[in-house]
Design a protein around this motif. Structure first.
Motif, mmCIF file in Angstrom:
data_model
loop_
_atom_site.group_PDB
_atom_site.id
_atom_site.type_symbol
_atom_site.label_atom_id
_atom_site.label_comp_id
_atom_site.label_asym_id
_atom_site.label_seq_id
_atom_site.Cartn_x
_atom_site.Cartn_y
_atom_site.Cartn_z
ATOM 1 N N VAL A 270 -22.124 7.343 -9.944
ATOM 2 C CA VAL A 270 -23.245 7.378 -8.997
ATOM 3 C C VAL A 270 -23.100 6.330 -7.899
ATOM 4 N N ASP A 271 -22.097 5.466 -7.997
ATOM 5 C CA ASP A 271 -21.879 4.469 -6.947
ATOM 6 C C ASP A 271 -21.375 5.148 -5.673
ATOM 7 N N THR A 272 -21.723 4.560 -4.545
ATOM 8 C CA THR A 272 -21.321 5.106 -3.249
ATOM 9 C C THR A 272 -20.104 4.354 -2.724
ATOM 10 N N ILE A 273 -19.103 5.105 -2.312
ATOM 11 C CA ILE A 273 -17.882 4.526 -1.743
ATOM 12 C C ILE A 273 -17.962 4.684 -0.227
ATOM 13 N N TRP A 274 -18.091 3.565 0.478
ATOM 14 C CA TRP A 274 -18.214 3.560 1.932
ATOM 15 C C TRP A 274 -16.877 3.216 2.574
ATOM 16 N N LEU A 275 -16.699 3.695 3.787
ATOM 17 C CA LEU A 275 -15.562 3.281 4.604
ATOM 18 C C LEU A 275 -16.071 2.288 5.644
ATOM 19 N N VAL A 276 -15.525 1.081 5.624
ATOM 20 C CA VAL A 276 -15.898 0.051 6.593
ATOM 21 C C VAL A 276 -14.959 0.162 7.788
ATOM 22 N N VAL A 277 -15.518 0.382 8.969
ATOM 23 C CA VAL A 277 -14.746 0.452 10.211
ATOM 24 C C VAL A 277 -15.066 -0.798 11.020
ATOM 25 N N ALA A 278 -14.035 -1.550 11.380
ATOM 26 C CA ALA A 278 -14.255 -2.817 12.076
ATOM 27 C C ALA A 278 -13.191 -3.023 13.145
ATOM 28 N N LEU A 279 -13.564 -3.766 14.167
ATOM 29 C CA LEU A 279 -12.564 -4.248 15.109
ATOM 30 C C LEU A 279 -11.695 -5.290 14.413
ATOM 31 N N SER A 280 -10.455 -5.375 14.822
ATOM 32 C CA SER A 280 -9.525 -6.279 14.136
ATOM 33 C C SER A 280 -10.004 -7.723 14.165
ATOM 34 N N ASN A 281 -10.634 -8.121 15.262
ATOM 35 C CA ASN A 281 -11.088 -9.508 15.361
ATOM 36 C C ASN A 281 -12.426 -9.748 14.678
ATOM 37 N N TYR B 298 -19.178 -1.364 11.063
ATOM 38 C CA TYR B 298 -20.237 -0.533 10.502
ATOM 39 C C TYR B 298 -19.670 0.237 9.318
ATOM 40 N N LEU B 299 -20.553 0.865 8.525
ATOM 41 C CA LEU B 299 -20.158 1.639 7.354
ATOM 42 C C LEU B 299 -20.383 3.121 7.629
ATOM 43 N N THR B 300 -19.468 3.940 7.150
ATOM 44 C CA THR B 300 -19.563 5.372 7.408
ATOM 45 C C THR B 300 -18.965 6.162 6.249
ATOM 46 N N MET B 301 -19.217 7.464 6.243
ATOM 47 C CA MET B 301 -18.635 8.424 5.294
ATOM 48 C C MET B 301 -18.823 8.001 3.838
ATOM 49 N N GLY B 302 -20.074 7.790 3.431
ATOM 50 C CA GLY B 302 -20.354 7.476 2.035
ATOM 51 C C GLY B 302 -20.049 8.663 1.130
#
Length: 266
Positions: free
Chosen positions: A80-91, A117-121
């Protein structure tokens, strides 16, 4: 003999106290410095760009990742845990702080301020299997043009060329559970300007342009002459009519006067 029995006589502690001390030490090793919150489990996995030669693998606003198949089988992670994709600028990867609640999940609308930001849970059921499967399983970052920027999980097109880095973060209702390594830098495609034509034109090009200009002028002159001739003939063949005037004609009847001879008396 375990460590608790070795430390007990040296520190003047009983076996039970040593066991409690070791448990506290193990707990402290998983606490994030300065937060008092247990650090998420580290998964030794680096997100990778898709290795398949896909159309649109890298565009001006999207890029495609391999799915992290079979990477979330730890006993600390539940279905039931949510796996998020963290998208970030390199810096911005150094300043990234995992949200502690679902209400703290950053949306793409705050990307310009936070840099991530977090996306695609998704759940780990989506990422079960192996890369050897014949089915193409990829994640396209920035593929949703209709989602709201203020909605957590929105997969909105990326705003610039980057470079970007991503990682996967597992969360439950209590906070972060596990996370992977950051990916390498990913740069999106950029629009290229067409090179301008420089230098003088060749004599042949000048002659062709001159001939085409003369032909165009002759064509326009002929069209103008035809137009004038057509209008002139049309004006001559059209009869102009005015208002009719009704006249009344009087007829006169000529009366002849005859003189009657006088009758003589006898």
């Amino acid at each position: 003999m375990d460590n608790s029995r070795r430390l007990g006589p040296a520190m003047g502690l009983s076996a039970g106290q040593c066991q409690l001390l070791m448990s506290l030490l193990l707990l402290l090793t998983r606490v994030q410095p300065g937060t008092g919150v247990a650090a998420p489990e580290h998964i030794h996995y680096v997100p990778q760009l898709s290795k398949d030669t896909l159309a649109g693998r890298l565009t001006q606003s999207t890029f495609t990742l391999e799915q992290p198949l079979g990477q979330f089988n730890s006993h600390n992670i539940s279905d039931v845990d949510t796996i998020w994709l963290v998208v970030a600028l390199s810096n911005a990867t150094q300043s990234f702080t995992a949200p502690q609640t679902n209400q703290d999940i950053p949306a793409p609308a705050s990307f310009s301020q936070r840099g991530y930001y977090l996306t695609m849970g998704a759940s780990r059921a989506l990422y079960q299997g192996s890369q050897a499967s014949s089915q193409l399983r990829v994640l396209r970052v920035g593929n949703d043009t209709h989602c709201q920027l203020t909605k957590p999980g929105c997969n909105h097109p990326l705003p610039g060329p980057g470079p970007y880095r991503v990682k996967f973060l597992v969360m439950n209702e209590k906070g972060p559970v596990a996370e992977t390594d950051w990916s390498n830098d990913t740069r999106l495609q950029q629009a290229q300007e067409l090179p301008a034509v420089r230098g003088p034109q060749s004599p042949g090009t000048v002659v062709i342009i001159a001939i085409l200009s003369v032909l165009l002028a002759l064509l326009l002159t002929a069209l103008l002459a035809v137009l004038i001739y057509t209008c002139f003939n049309s004006c001559r063949s059209t009869s102009l009519s005015g208002p009719e005037k009704t006249e009344s004609v009087r007829r006169y009847t000529t009366h002849l006067t005859f003189s009657t001879p006088a009758e003589g008396s006898s």
